[in-house]
Design a protein around this motif. Structure first.
Motif, PDB file in Angstrom:
ATOM      1  N   MET A 174       0.666  -1.232   0.124  1.00 53.89           N
ATOM      2  CA  MET A 174       0.036   0.082  -0.041  1.00 53.89           C
ATOM      3  C   MET A 174       0.992   1.150   0.043  1.00 53.89           C
ATOM      4  N   THR A 175       0.721   2.226  -1.012  1.00 51.41           N
ATOM      5  CA  THR A 175       1.504   3.372  -1.120  1.00 51.41           C
ATOM      6  C   THR A 175       0.938   4.273   0.092  1.00 51.41           C
ATOM      7  N   HIS A 176       1.797   5.292   0.176  1.00 50.49           N
ATOM      8  CA  HIS A 176       1.489   6.413   1.320  1.00 50.49           C
ATOM      9  C   HIS A 176       0.350   7.042   0.558  1.00 50.49           C
ATOM     10  N   SER A 177      -0.046   7.487  -0.329  1.00 50.95           N
ATOM     11  CA  SER A 177      -1.197   8.068  -1.043  1.00 50.95           C
ATOM     12  C   SER A 177      -2.227   7.243  -1.074  1.00 50.95           C
ATOM     13  N   GLU A 178      -2.142   5.972  -1.150  1.00 48.76           N
ATOM     14  CA  GLU A 178      -3.418   5.075  -0.885  1.00 48.76           C
ATOM     15  C   GLU A 178      -4.044   5.229   0.569  1.00 48.76           C
ATOM     16  N   ALA A 179      -3.108   5.305   1.231  1.00 51.52           N
ATOM     17  CA  ALA A 179      -3.462   5.196   2.885  1.00 51.52           C
ATOM     18  C   ALA A 179      -4.129   6.486   3.095  1.00 51.52           C
ATOM     19  N   ASN A 180      -3.782   7.617   2.554  1.00 42.79           N
ATOM     20  CA  ASN A 180      -4.386   8.928   2.757  1.00 42.79           C
ATOM     21  C   ASN A 180      -5.546   9.585   2.022  1.00 42.79           C
ATOM     22  N   ILE A 181      -6.423   8.498   1.591  1.00 44.77           N
ATOM     23  CA  ILE A 181      -7.325   8.816   0.774  1.00 44.77           C
ATOM     24  C   ILE A 181      -8.407   9.795   1.584  1.00 44.77           C
ATOM     25  N   PHE A 182      -8.585   9.407   2.842  1.00 47.49           N
ATOM     26  CA  PHE A 182      -9.398  10.482   3.624  1.00 47.49           C
ATOM     27  C   PHE A 182      -8.481  11.249   4.248  1.00 47.49           C
ATOM     28  N   SER A 183      -9.202  12.616   4.478  1.00 48.36           N
ATOM     29  CA  SER A 183      -8.480  13.656   5.186  1.00 48.36           C
ATOM     30  C   SER A 183      -8.531  13.350   6.720  1.00 48.36           C
ATOM     31  N   PRO A 184      -7.771  13.836   7.446  1.00 51.90           N
ATOM     32  CA  PRO A 184      -7.672  13.710   8.927  1.00 51.90           C
ATOM     33  C   PRO A 184      -9.336  13.924   9.457  1.00 51.90           C
ATOM     34  N   ALA A 185      -9.937  15.118   9.121  1.00 53.35           N
ATOM     35  CA  ALA A 185     -11.222  15.397   9.615  1.00 53.35           C
ATOM     36  C   ALA A 185     -12.478  14.220   9.362  1.00 53.35           C
ATOM     37  N   GLU A 186     -12.210  13.668   7.760  1.00 50.33           N
ATOM     38  CA  GLU A 186     -13.016  12.707   7.502  1.00 50.33           C
ATOM     39  C   GLU A 186     -12.657  11.270   8.240  1.00 50.33           C
ATOM     40  N   ARG A 187     -11.380  11.015   8.544  1.00 56.52           N
ATOM     41  CA  ARG A 187     -10.981   9.800   9.314  1.00 56.52           C
ATOM     42  C   ARG A 187     -11.521  10.043  10.778  1.00 56.52           C
ATOM     43  N   GLU A 188     -11.687  11.212  11.287  1.00 58.65           N
ATOM     44  CA  GLU A 188     -12.202  11.202  12.693  1.00 58.65           C
ATOM     45  C   GLU A 188     -13.726  11.106  12.601  1.00 58.65           C
ATOM     46  N   LEU A 189     -14.343  11.490  11.399  1.00 60.40           N
ATOM     47  CA  LEU A 189     -15.768  11.394  11.343  1.00 60.40           C
ATOM     48  C   LEU A 189     -16.127   9.933  11.373  1.00 60.40           C
ATOM     49  N   ILE A 190     -15.470   9.096  10.638  1.00 58.14           N
ATOM     50  CA  ILE A 190     -15.512   7.583  10.440  1.00 58.14           C
ATOM     51  C   ILE A 190     -15.276   6.935  11.777  1.00 58.14           C
ATOM     52  N   ARG A 191     -14.303   7.401  12.253  1.00 59.77           N
ATOM     53  CA  ARG A 191     -14.091   6.821  13.934  1.00 59.77           C
ATOM     54  C   ARG A 191     -15.165   7.130  14.750  1.00 59.77           C
ATOM     55  N   ARG A 192     -15.862   8.484  15.013  1.00 59.51           N
ATOM     56  CA  ARG A 192     -16.678   8.837  15.546  1.00 59.51           C
ATOM     57  C   ARG A 192     -18.121   7.990  15.269  1.00 59.51           C
ATOM     58  N   ARG A 238      -2.445   2.079  11.903  1.00 60.95           N
ATOM     59  CA  ARG A 238      -2.342   3.575  12.884  1.00 60.95           C
ATOM     60  C   ARG A 238      -3.362   4.266  12.562  1.00 60.95           C
ATOM     61  N   ALA A 239      -4.185   4.301  11.532  1.00 69.33           N
ATOM     62  CA  ALA A 239      -5.194   4.920  11.230  1.00 69.33           C
ATOM     63  C   ALA A 239      -6.479   4.373  12.024  1.00 69.33           C
ATOM     64  N   MET A 240      -6.618   3.283  11.765  1.00 66.98           N
ATOM     65  CA  MET A 240      -8.055   2.571  12.362  1.00 66.98           C
ATOM     66  C   MET A 240      -7.562   1.309  13.045  1.00 66.98           C
ATOM     67  N   ASP A 241      -7.537   1.423  14.294  1.00 63.95           N
ATOM     68  CA  ASP A 241      -6.920   0.424  15.405  1.00 63.95           C
ATOM     69  C   ASP A 241      -7.905  -0.704  15.096  1.00 63.95           C
ATOM     70  N   PRO A 242      -7.102  -1.896  14.866  1.00 63.26           N
ATOM     71  CA  PRO A 242      -8.072  -3.299  14.452  1.00 63.26           C
ATOM     72  C   PRO A 242      -8.784  -3.702  15.860  1.00 63.26           C
ATOM     73  N   ALA A 243      -8.343  -3.339  16.829  1.00 62.19           N
ATOM     74  CA  ALA A 243      -9.112  -3.680  18.030  1.00 62.19           C
ATOM     75  C   ALA A 243     -10.495  -3.107  18.254  1.00 62.19           C
ATOM     76  N   ARG A 244     -10.291  -1.767  17.933  1.00 59.88           N
ATOM     77  CA  ARG A 244     -11.624  -0.759  18.304  1.00 59.88           C
ATOM     78  C   ARG A 244     -12.266  -1.155  16.887  1.00 59.88           C
ATOM     79  N   TYR A 245     -11.802  -1.315  15.568  1.00 58.81           N
ATOM     80  CA  TYR A 245     -12.652  -1.285  14.641  1.00 58.81           C
ATOM     81  C   TYR A 245     -12.764  -2.592  13.702  1.00 58.81           C
ATOM     82  N   GLY A 246     -12.537  -3.564  14.730  1.00 60.04           N
ATOM     83  CA  GLY A 246     -12.453  -4.841  14.236  1.00 60.04           C
ATOM     84  C   GLY A 246     -13.780  -5.444  13.476  1.00 60.04           C
TER      85      GLY A 246
END
Length: 121
Positions: A1-19, A96-104
């Motif tokens: 997985m390349t660095h750009s593939e891992a950053n498809i979502f912005s930090p704010a979008e990742r936070e929305l998904i986590r929440r 690192r973006a989505m903890d497998p234990a919390r988002y399994g």
């Protein structure tokens, strides 16, 4: 997985998904439930969905689409499109973006991890 593939979502979008998809009241929300959006109660936009900037960005990029039907008088839902599900699958592979234990539960829903049967063999 390349660095750009891992950053498809912005930090704010990742936070929305986590929440939105983190554990709530002892239960794990499903992707099939979508992202809840409130509705305008009064004014010129009465009855329409209140779309936060983060969700608007996801809609513009074709990663999320609004449900045509209201869930209730209080709101509607936005659902991941096939492109959004593919992007989410990439995001969930970044530990690192989505903890497998919390988002399994999301990893299992997308077929990244085996589904637990609940009993030992």
């Amino acid at each position: 997985m390349t660095h750009s593939e891992a950053n498809i979502f912005s930090p704010a979008e990742r936070e929305l998904i986590r929440r939105e998809f983190g554990q709530r009241f002892g239960t794990f929300p499903s992707l099939a439930e979508g992202i809840f959006l409130r509705r305008w109660r009064t004014g010129p936009q009465a009855g329409q969905a209140k779309i936060p900037k983060v969700v608007a960005g996801l809609i513009e990029r074709g990663l999320v689409a609004l449900s045509p039907e209201p869930v209730s008088i209080l709101g509607t839902r936005a659902f991941f499109t096939p492109a959004g599900v593919a992007a989410l699958r990439v995001l969930l592979q970044d530990r690192r973006a989505m903890d497998p234990a919390r988002y399994g539960h999301l990893r299992r829903e997308l077929g990244l991890d085996p589904i637990e049967t609940g009993h030992a063999a």
